[in-house]
Motif scaffolding. Structure first.
Motif, PDB file in Angstrom:
ATOM      1  N   PHE A  68      -3.615  -4.418  -5.556  1.00  0.00           N
ATOM      2  CA  PHE A  68      -3.866  -2.939  -6.136  1.00  0.00           C
ATOM      3  C   PHE A  68      -5.243  -2.602  -5.656  1.00  0.00           C
ATOM      4  O   PHE A  68      -5.589  -1.733  -4.895  1.00  0.00           O
ATOM      5  CB  PHE A  68      -3.766  -2.562  -7.514  1.00  0.00           C
ATOM      6  CG  PHE A  68      -2.382  -2.200  -8.144  1.00  0.00           C
ATOM      7  CD1 PHE A  68      -1.806  -1.180  -7.574  1.00  0.00           C
ATOM      8  CD2 PHE A  68      -1.702  -3.009  -8.982  1.00  0.00           C
ATOM      9  CE1 PHE A  68      -0.723  -0.770  -7.893  1.00  0.00           C
ATOM     10  CE2 PHE A  68      -0.841  -2.556  -9.451  1.00  0.00           C
ATOM     11  CZ  PHE A  68       0.006  -1.365  -8.966  1.00  0.00           C
ATOM     12  N   LEU A  69      -6.236  -3.620  -5.562  1.00  0.00           N
ATOM     13  CA  LEU A  69      -7.728  -3.482  -5.077  1.00  0.00           C
ATOM     14  C   LEU A  69      -7.318  -3.344  -3.434  1.00  0.00           C
ATOM     15  O   LEU A  69      -8.111  -2.584  -3.006  1.00  0.00           O
ATOM     16  CB  LEU A  69      -8.413  -4.672  -5.643  1.00  0.00           C
ATOM     17  CG  LEU A  69      -8.783  -4.760  -6.937  1.00  0.00           C
ATOM     18  CD1 LEU A  69      -9.377  -6.214  -7.293  1.00  0.00           C
ATOM     19  CD2 LEU A  69      -9.783  -3.693  -7.378  1.00  0.00           C
ATOM     20  N   ARG A  70      -6.665  -4.158  -2.915  1.00  0.00           N
ATOM     21  CA  ARG A  70      -6.584  -3.947  -1.229  1.00  0.00           C
ATOM     22  C   ARG A  70      -6.198  -2.693  -1.194  1.00  0.00           C
ATOM     23  O   ARG A  70      -6.389  -2.282  -0.018  1.00  0.00           O
ATOM     24  CB  ARG A  70      -5.712  -5.245  -1.026  1.00  0.00           C
ATOM     25  CG  ARG A  70      -6.459  -6.736  -0.536  1.00  0.00           C
ATOM     26  CD  ARG A  70      -5.484  -7.380   0.052  1.00  0.00           C
ATOM     27  NE  ARG A  70      -4.589  -7.923  -0.515  1.00  0.00           N
ATOM     28  CZ  ARG A  70      -4.438  -9.203  -1.109  1.00  0.00           C
ATOM     29  NH1 ARG A  70      -5.701 -10.132  -1.369  1.00  0.00           N
ATOM     30  NH2 ARG A  70      -3.601  -9.739  -1.982  1.00  0.00           N
ATOM     31  N   ALA A  71      -5.170  -2.088  -1.746  1.00  0.00           N
ATOM     32  CA  ALA A  71      -4.646  -0.779  -1.559  1.00  0.00           C
ATOM     33  C   ALA A  71      -5.547   0.221  -2.223  1.00  0.00           C
ATOM     34  O   ALA A  71      -5.037   1.490  -1.909  1.00  0.00           O
ATOM     35  CB  ALA A  71      -3.121  -0.838  -2.104  1.00  0.00           C
ATOM     36  N   ASP A  72      -6.652   0.111  -2.493  1.00  0.00           N
ATOM     37  CA  ASP A  72      -7.548   1.218  -3.125  1.00  0.00           C
ATOM     38  C   ASP A  72      -6.765   1.820  -4.349  1.00  0.00           C
ATOM     39  O   ASP A  72      -7.167   3.188  -4.153  1.00  0.00           O
ATOM     40  CB  ASP A  72      -8.113   2.092  -1.827  1.00  0.00           C
ATOM     41  CG  ASP A  72      -8.836   1.245  -0.917  1.00  0.00           C
ATOM     42  OD1 ASP A  72      -9.594   0.355  -1.203  1.00  0.00           O
ATOM     43  OD2 ASP A  72      -8.764   1.433   0.224  1.00  0.00           O
ATOM     44  N   VAL A  73      -6.114   1.364  -4.957  1.00  0.00           N
ATOM     45  CA  VAL A  73      -5.351   1.989  -6.091  1.00  0.00           C
ATOM     46  C   VAL A  73      -6.312   1.526  -7.252  1.00  0.00           C
ATOM     47  O   VAL A  73      -6.232   0.230  -7.557  1.00  0.00           O
ATOM     48  CB  VAL A  73      -3.952   1.609  -6.083  1.00  0.00           C
ATOM     49  CG1 VAL A  73      -3.422   2.163  -7.636  1.00  0.00           C
ATOM     50  CG2 VAL A  73      -3.130   2.344  -5.016  1.00  0.00           C
ATOM     51  N   ASP A  74      -6.655   2.400  -8.229  1.00  0.00           N
ATOM     52  CA  ASP A  74      -7.282   2.186  -9.443  1.00  0.00           C
ATOM     53  C   ASP A  74      -6.345   1.762 -10.418  1.00  0.00           C
ATOM     54  O   ASP A  74      -5.428   2.315 -10.870  1.00  0.00           O
ATOM     55  CB  ASP A  74      -8.158   3.173 -10.029  1.00  0.00           C
ATOM     56  CG  ASP A  74      -8.885   2.929 -11.277  1.00  0.00           C
ATOM     57  OD1 ASP A  74      -8.977   1.646 -11.217  1.00  0.00           O
ATOM     58  OD2 ASP A  74      -9.323   3.669 -12.021  1.00  0.00           O
TER      59      ASP A  74
ATOM     60  N   LYS B 231       0.862  -1.108   0.196  1.00  0.00           N
ATOM     61  CA  LYS B 231       0.180  -0.005   0.124  1.00  0.00           C
ATOM     62  C   LYS B 231       0.824   1.192  -0.023  1.00  0.00           C
ATOM     63  O   LYS B 231       0.474   2.259  -0.488  1.00  0.00           O
ATOM     64  CB  LYS B 231      -1.127   0.063   1.159  1.00  0.00           C
ATOM     65  CG  LYS B 231      -1.907   1.190   1.172  1.00  0.00           C
ATOM     66  CD  LYS B 231      -2.773   1.034   2.231  1.00  0.00           C
ATOM     67  CE  LYS B 231      -4.262   2.003   2.251  1.00  0.00           C
ATOM     68  NZ  LYS B 231      -4.993   1.866   1.135  1.00  0.00           N
ATOM     69  N   ASN B 232       2.142   1.089   0.768  1.00  0.00           N
ATOM     70  CA  ASN B 232       2.955   2.187   0.716  1.00  0.00           C
ATOM     71  C   ASN B 232       3.249   2.567  -0.638  1.00  0.00           C
ATOM     72  O   ASN B 232       3.757   3.965  -0.881  1.00  0.00           O
ATOM     73  CB  ASN B 232       4.144   2.016   1.753  1.00  0.00           C
ATOM     74  CG  ASN B 232       3.736   1.987   3.141  1.00  0.00           C
ATOM     75  OD1 ASN B 232       4.308   1.243   3.853  1.00  0.00           O
ATOM     76  ND2 ASN B 232       2.756   2.713   3.534  1.00  0.00           N
ATOM     77  N   PHE B 233       3.647   1.835  -1.518  1.00  0.00           N
ATOM     78  CA  PHE B 233       4.280   2.314  -2.829  1.00  0.00           C
ATOM     79  C   PHE B 233       3.359   2.063  -3.833  1.00  0.00           C
ATOM     80  O   PHE B 233       3.659   1.902  -5.229  1.00  0.00           O
ATOM     81  CB  PHE B 233       5.813   1.684  -3.157  1.00  0.00           C
ATOM     82  CG  PHE B 233       5.776   0.155  -3.086  1.00  0.00           C
ATOM     83  CD1 PHE B 233       5.558  -0.319  -4.651  1.00  0.00           C
ATOM     84  CD2 PHE B 233       5.853  -0.700  -2.388  1.00  0.00           C
ATOM     85  CE1 PHE B 233       5.526  -1.826  -4.804  1.00  0.00           C
ATOM     86  CE2 PHE B 233       6.135  -2.087  -2.266  1.00  0.00           C
ATOM     87  CZ  PHE B 233       5.722  -2.650  -3.637  1.00  0.00           C
ATOM     88  N   ALA B 234       2.262   1.499  -3.718  1.00  0.00           N
ATOM     89  CA  ALA B 234       1.293   1.037  -4.750  1.00  0.00           C
ATOM     90  C   ALA B 234       0.936   2.265  -5.900  1.00  0.00           C
ATOM     91  O   ALA B 234       0.965   2.055  -7.013  1.00  0.00           O
ATOM     92  CB  ALA B 234      -0.165   0.639  -3.980  1.00  0.00           C
TER      93      ALA B 234
END
Length: 271
Positions: A109-115, A77-80
């Motif tokens: 990516f989905l877990r990190a909420d990054v599209d 998540k920190n670097f997604a």
């Protein structure tokens, strides 16, 4: 190192080392990306990742990464967002990537909420080409196509560079080579074109967990359980509670997203 791929977009060849092979429960501990650019050059990045869960010893013995090695590394998540930006506009390639690496990456990516949308990306799996043209693993492919021994196997960077070289060598070797299709007709499956290779290795994917598939008419069908073989739109119409059951059950986020897309398409009258 330069390349001779004919590209319309940059091609990001990547490999993951993980805590295991369960897309939903396991996590990435290392990702390496080799990006082939339109000008013939390549650039690469490698990230070590704190998975947030213990790395099983059986996995560490394969890739050589232990809890101690990643305890001070950033989480995914920190670097997604940084990784997603590096992959912006890129098609994706790997070795067995359509069955494992791409699904695992999408899930992270989905877990990190990054599209991280892959709809407009071509997906090229060098393993599919290898198994189609020379039915064998990455080390064997590297020896066969590049006449090199794979050193540091299961290091993400070594595997990624080997996969990149194998893919380039596959195209050099097989472009223009005819094989027979299931009807006994000769055709040329391998082209130096990412769309053609995508169609060859990834065109029939609905969701990466393969809980849904396409039938002969190109319609999405359920690919497991009591409704296996039935059209998704028919199941959702005849048993509306099935959607809620899947959304509440332990299915990958990507599967749930694809199911929701079909449901929304039905709501707007496009089956």
């Amino acid at each position: 190192m330069a390349h001779n791929l004919k590209l319309k977009k940059p091609l990001a060849v990547f490999d993951l080392e993980t805590t295991g092979i369960n897309i939903q429960k396991d996590r990435i501990v290392e990702i390496s990306v080799v990006k082939a650019l339109l000008n013939g050059e390549i650039e690469s990045k490698t990230f070590r990742v704190n998975p947030g869960i213990p790395i099983p010893i059986e996995s560490s013995l394969i890739h050589g990464i232990y809890d101690e090695d990643v305890k001070d590394c950033p989480t995914f998540k920190n670097f997604a967002k940084t990784l997603a930006q590096f992959l912006t506009g890129c098609d994706l390639a790997g070795f067995n990537s359509n069955r494992f690496d791409v699904p695992m990456l999408v899930e992270e990516f989905l877990r990190a909420d990054v599209d991280f949308d892959i709809k407009n990306r071509k997906l090229v799996d060098a393993q599919r080409i290898f198994h189609m043209m020379e039915p064998r693993n990455l080390a064997a492919a590297y020896k066969f196509y590049c006449d090199k021994d794979l050193q540091n196997a299961h290091s993400a960077y070594a595997d990624t560079m080997a996969t990149f070289e194998v893919l380039c060598a596959q195209i050099d070797r097989y472009e223009g080579v005819k094989i027979k299709n299931e009807n006994g007709e000769l055709y040329e499956p391998i082209q130096n074109d990412m769309e053609a290779l995508h169609n060859l290795t990834a065109s029939k994917i609905v969701d990466f967990a393969n809980r849904m598939a396409y039938n002969a008419k190109g319609e999405e069908i359920i690919n497991f359980g009591k409704h296996s073989g039935k059209r998704v739109v028919d199941v959702l119409t005849q048993e509306p509670a099935y959607y809620d059951w899947m959304m509440k059950s332990d299915f990958p986020l990507d599967t749930k997203r694809k199911l929701t897309e079909i449901k929304m398409r039905m709501a707007f009258g496009r089956k």
